[in-house]
Design a protein around this motif. Structure first.
Motif, PDB file in Angstrom:
ATOM      1  N   LYS A 283       3.758  16.242 -25.973  1.00 28.90           N
ATOM      2  CA  LYS A 283       3.733  15.282 -27.077  1.00 28.90           C
ATOM      3  C   LYS A 283       3.914  13.875 -26.527  1.00 28.90           C
ATOM      4  O   LYS A 283       4.831  13.612 -25.754  1.00 28.90           O
ATOM      5  CB  LYS A 283       4.838  15.603 -28.079  1.00 28.90           C
ATOM      6  N   SER A 284       3.026  12.979 -26.952  1.00 28.00           N
ATOM      7  CA  SER A 284       3.109  11.573 -26.535  1.00 28.00           C
ATOM      8  C   SER A 284       2.924  10.685 -27.758  1.00 28.00           C
ATOM      9  O   SER A 284       1.972  10.854 -28.525  1.00 28.00           O
ATOM     10  CB  SER A 284       2.030  11.243 -25.501  1.00 28.00           C
ATOM     11  N   ASP A 285       3.868   9.747 -27.941  1.00 27.92           N
ATOM     12  CA  ASP A 285       3.738   8.796 -29.042  1.00 27.92           C
ATOM     13  C   ASP A 285       2.823   7.628 -28.680  1.00 27.92           C
ATOM     14  O   ASP A 285       2.299   6.951 -29.567  1.00 27.92           O
ATOM     15  CB  ASP A 285       5.113   8.270 -29.442  1.00 27.92           C
ATOM     16  N   PHE A 286       2.646   7.372 -27.388  1.00 29.02           N
ATOM     17  CA  PHE A 286       1.774   6.270 -26.973  1.00 29.02           C
ATOM     18  C   PHE A 286       1.243   6.520 -25.563  1.00 29.02           C
ATOM     19  O   PHE A 286       2.021   6.659 -24.619  1.00 29.02           O
ATOM     20  CB  PHE A 286       2.531   4.937 -27.007  1.00 29.02           C
ATOM     21  N   SER A 287      -0.077   6.613 -25.457  1.00 29.27           N
ATOM     22  CA  SER A 287      -0.749   6.715 -24.164  1.00 29.27           C
ATOM     23  C   SER A 287      -1.904   5.719 -24.159  1.00 29.27           C
ATOM     24  O   SER A 287      -2.385   5.288 -25.215  1.00 29.27           O
ATOM     25  CB  SER A 287      -1.283   8.135 -23.932  1.00 29.27           C
ATOM     26  N   TYR A 288      -2.354   5.371 -22.970  1.00 28.75           N
ATOM     27  CA  TYR A 288      -3.405   4.362 -22.879  1.00 28.75           C
ATOM     28  C   TYR A 288      -4.295   4.649 -21.670  1.00 28.75           C
ATOM     29  O   TYR A 288      -3.894   5.362 -20.732  1.00 28.75           O
ATOM     30  CB  TYR A 288      -2.810   2.957 -22.765  1.00 28.75           C
ATOM     31  N   SER A 289      -5.502   4.078 -21.730  1.00 24.70           N
ATOM     32  CA  SER A 289      -6.467   4.254 -20.643  1.00 24.70           C
ATOM     33  C   SER A 289      -7.373   3.027 -20.601  1.00 24.70           C
ATOM     34  O   SER A 289      -7.674   2.422 -21.632  1.00 24.70           O
ATOM     35  CB  SER A 289      -7.308   5.516 -20.854  1.00 24.70           C
ATOM     36  N   ALA A 290      -7.784   2.666 -19.391  1.00 24.25           N
ATOM     37  CA  ALA A 290      -8.728   1.554 -19.214  1.00 24.25           C
ATOM     38  C   ALA A 290      -9.557   1.821 -17.968  1.00 24.25           C
ATOM     39  O   ALA A 290      -9.095   2.485 -17.033  1.00 24.25           O
ATOM     40  CB  ALA A 290      -7.987   0.216 -19.087  1.00 24.25           C
ATOM     41  N   GLY A 291     -10.781   1.293 -17.959  1.00 27.16           N
ATOM     42  CA  GLY A 291     -11.621   1.511 -16.783  1.00 27.16           C
ATOM     43  C   GLY A 291     -13.049   1.051 -17.016  1.00 27.16           C
ATOM     44  O   GLY A 291     -13.349   0.289 -17.946  1.00 27.16           O
ATOM     45  N   LEU A 292     -13.940   1.564 -16.163  1.00 25.90           N
ATOM     46  CA  LEU A 292     -15.352   1.193 -16.181  1.00 25.90           C
ATOM     47  C   LEU A 292     -16.201   2.371 -16.612  1.00 25.90           C
ATOM     48  O   LEU A 292     -15.846   3.530 -16.367  1.00 25.90           O
ATOM     49  CB  LEU A 292     -15.802   0.713 -14.795  1.00 25.90           C
ATOM     50  N   THR A 293     -17.344   2.057 -17.222  1.00 25.66           N
ATOM     51  CA  THR A 293     -18.257   3.076 -17.727  1.00 25.66           C
ATOM     52  C   THR A 293     -19.662   2.804 -17.196  1.00 25.66           C
ATOM     53  O   THR A 293     -20.084   1.653 -17.081  1.00 25.66           O
ATOM     54  CB  THR A 293     -18.283   3.071 -19.264  1.00 25.66           C
ATOM     55  N   TYR A 294     -20.378   3.878 -16.863  1.00 23.70           N
ATOM     56  CA  TYR A 294     -21.806   3.780 -16.577  1.00 23.70           C
ATOM     57  C   TYR A 294     -22.523   4.825 -17.421  1.00 23.70           C
ATOM     58  O   TYR A 294     -22.029   5.957 -17.579  1.00 23.70           O
ATOM     59  CB  TYR A 294     -22.132   4.025 -15.102  1.00 23.70           C
ATOM     60  N   GLY A 295     -23.689   4.455 -17.954  1.00 23.62           N
ATOM     61  CA  GLY A 295     -24.439   5.416 -18.746  1.00 23.62           C
ATOM     62  C   GLY A 295     -25.910   5.064 -18.817  1.00 23.62           C
ATOM     63  O   GLY A 295     -26.366   4.022 -18.356  1.00 23.62           O
ATOM     64  N   TYR A 296     -26.663   5.976 -19.415  1.00 22.86           N
ATOM     65  CA  TYR A 296     -28.093   5.781 -19.621  1.00 22.86           C
ATOM     66  C   TYR A 296     -28.457   6.386 -20.973  1.00 22.86           C
ATOM     67  O   TYR A 296     -28.071   7.522 -21.293  1.00 22.86           O
ATOM     68  CB  TYR A 296     -28.910   6.462 -18.517  1.00 22.86           C
ATOM     69  N   ALA A 297     -29.211   5.625 -21.785  1.00 20.06           N
ATOM     70  CA  ALA A 297     -29.615   6.074 -23.115  1.00 20.06           C
ATOM     71  C   ALA A 297     -31.124   6.094 -23.213  1.00 20.06           C
ATOM     72  O   ALA A 297     -31.809   5.219 -22.676  1.00 20.06           O
ATOM     73  CB  ALA A 297     -29.024   5.162 -24.188  1.00 20.06           C
TER      74      ALA A 297
END
Length: 358
Positions: A283-297
């Motif tokens: 159980k977590s009341d607050f978590s976070y994430s940040a970073g870079l994304t690469y994709g193709y559509a």
């Protein structure tokens, strides 16, 4: 005797006459296409006639091409940037066809790409503006013989005419500048609604909205929520998260949004309460994430794209561990997560609203 015959013959002089002529060819293009298709409309017959004329001029010493003028346009519906690109590419495709099939090297050319026509014709006239035109200007030289005119007797001098009063100068005409036609038009009136099908398969319903912020830049806002509780089995699957991602798009030549390669910078916050395996609850009341994304559509239907991507970065936050004891979860310990690596994967279905995909 021979001298008398020669003297009796009329004396001829050669005169060169040069006439300038013009011929044009107009070809048409399919909707949202800039590739010249001879089989489309009546393009083949028109092109054959025009190329045959150029070859005839090249093989005639009395004919000379003095210029080739190219003009192209696009119909007004759809984004302005796409229509301007279509107009330029249509002009280029017609020019390449003529240069490939006729010897026009060294001929002076002029090129005018009008882009979208903003005179707002009715929709049934749009096909006329998806076109490109080539005009050849050439001189035809003809040598004719005509008898020299016999000298005329000098005219008797006439009395000088009395000078007439000069007329008053007419007022200068007033230039009338036509008003610019007005078209209701918007380049960036669209948004993309999407869902990550990987989260959907994991029973985490989610939705994201992506909107344009500048040329080739978009901003995505995402939200996910799962509130599954299975009390009889002592299982929980509760997830709440949301975040933003700024994206830069590359390699999209079609002008249709949300297609091609993209890179992005994302941030995500949320909470969770999960108890599915090993009789243990995290159980977590607050978590976070940040970073870079690469994709193709890429498109899979009109207004519908498939967006594939991976994210890498950091996941942090504190969480508590509970163990199942006598049918209830009892606090065990607290931990801090600090993870670097792959953080997200997406196989998203994207529906585009507000963009007319021609």
């Amino acid at each position: 005797m021979l001298l008398l015959v020669v003297a009796a013959m009329p004396i001829y002089a050669q005169k060169t006459i040069t006439e300038t002529k013009k011929e044009t060819v107009k070809v048409y293009y399919a909707v949202s296409q800039d590739k010249l298709e001879p089989s489309f409309s009546n393009n083949q017959g028109n092109l054959d006639r025009f190329v045959a004329l150029l070859k005839e001029i090249a093989g005639d010493a009395n004919k000379t091409v003095t210029g080739l003028n190219y003009v192209s346009s696009a119909s007004p519906e759809g984004p302005k940037t796409l229509n301007e690109r279509l107009s330029k590419n249509r002009l280029s495709s017609l020019k390449k066809y003529i240069e490939k099939n006729a010897d026009v090297n060294g001929v002076a050319t002029s090129e005018v790409s009008k882009g979208p026509d903003f005179s707002c014709p009715s929709a049934d006239q749009y096909a006329e503006y998806r076109s490109a035109t080539a005009e050849v200007v050439y001189d035809v030289t003809t040598v004719v013989e005509e008898p020299k005119p016999e000298p005329k007797p000098e005219p008797k001098p006439e009395p000088e005419p009395r000078p007439e009063p000069e007329p008053e100068p007419a007022p200068a005409p007033v230039a009338v500048v036509p008003a610019e036609p007005v078209c209701d038009y918007c380049d960036n009136c669209w948004l993309g609604i999407k869902t990550n099908m990987l989260y959907d398969l994991a029973l985490v319903p989610n939705i994201a909205i992506e909107v344009p912020t500048a040329e080739n830049w978009t901003l995505e806002g995402k939200f996910m929520y799962a509130g599954w509780n299975f009390s009889k089995m002592n299982k929980k699957w509760n997830i709440l998260a949301g975040g933003l991602e700024a994206r830069r798009w590359f390699g999209n030549e079609s002008g249709i949004p949300l297609r091609g390669h993209h890179i992005g910078l994302y941030g995500l916050i949320g909470s969770y309460d999960v108890a599915m395996l090993h009789n243990e609850e995290n159980k977590s009341d607050f978590s976070y994430s940040a970073g870079l994304t690469y994709g193709y559509a890429f498109p899979i239907a009109k207004h519908l794209n498939l967006d594939l991507g991976l994210s890498a970065g950091y996941i942090g936050g504190d969480y508590d561990i509970y163990s199942l004891t006598d049918g209830s979860y009892v606090y065990k310990t607290a931990k801090t997560r600090g993870y670097w690596g792959l953080t997200q994967a997406q196989v998203s279905l994207v529906y585009i609203i507000g963009f007319e995909n021609k």
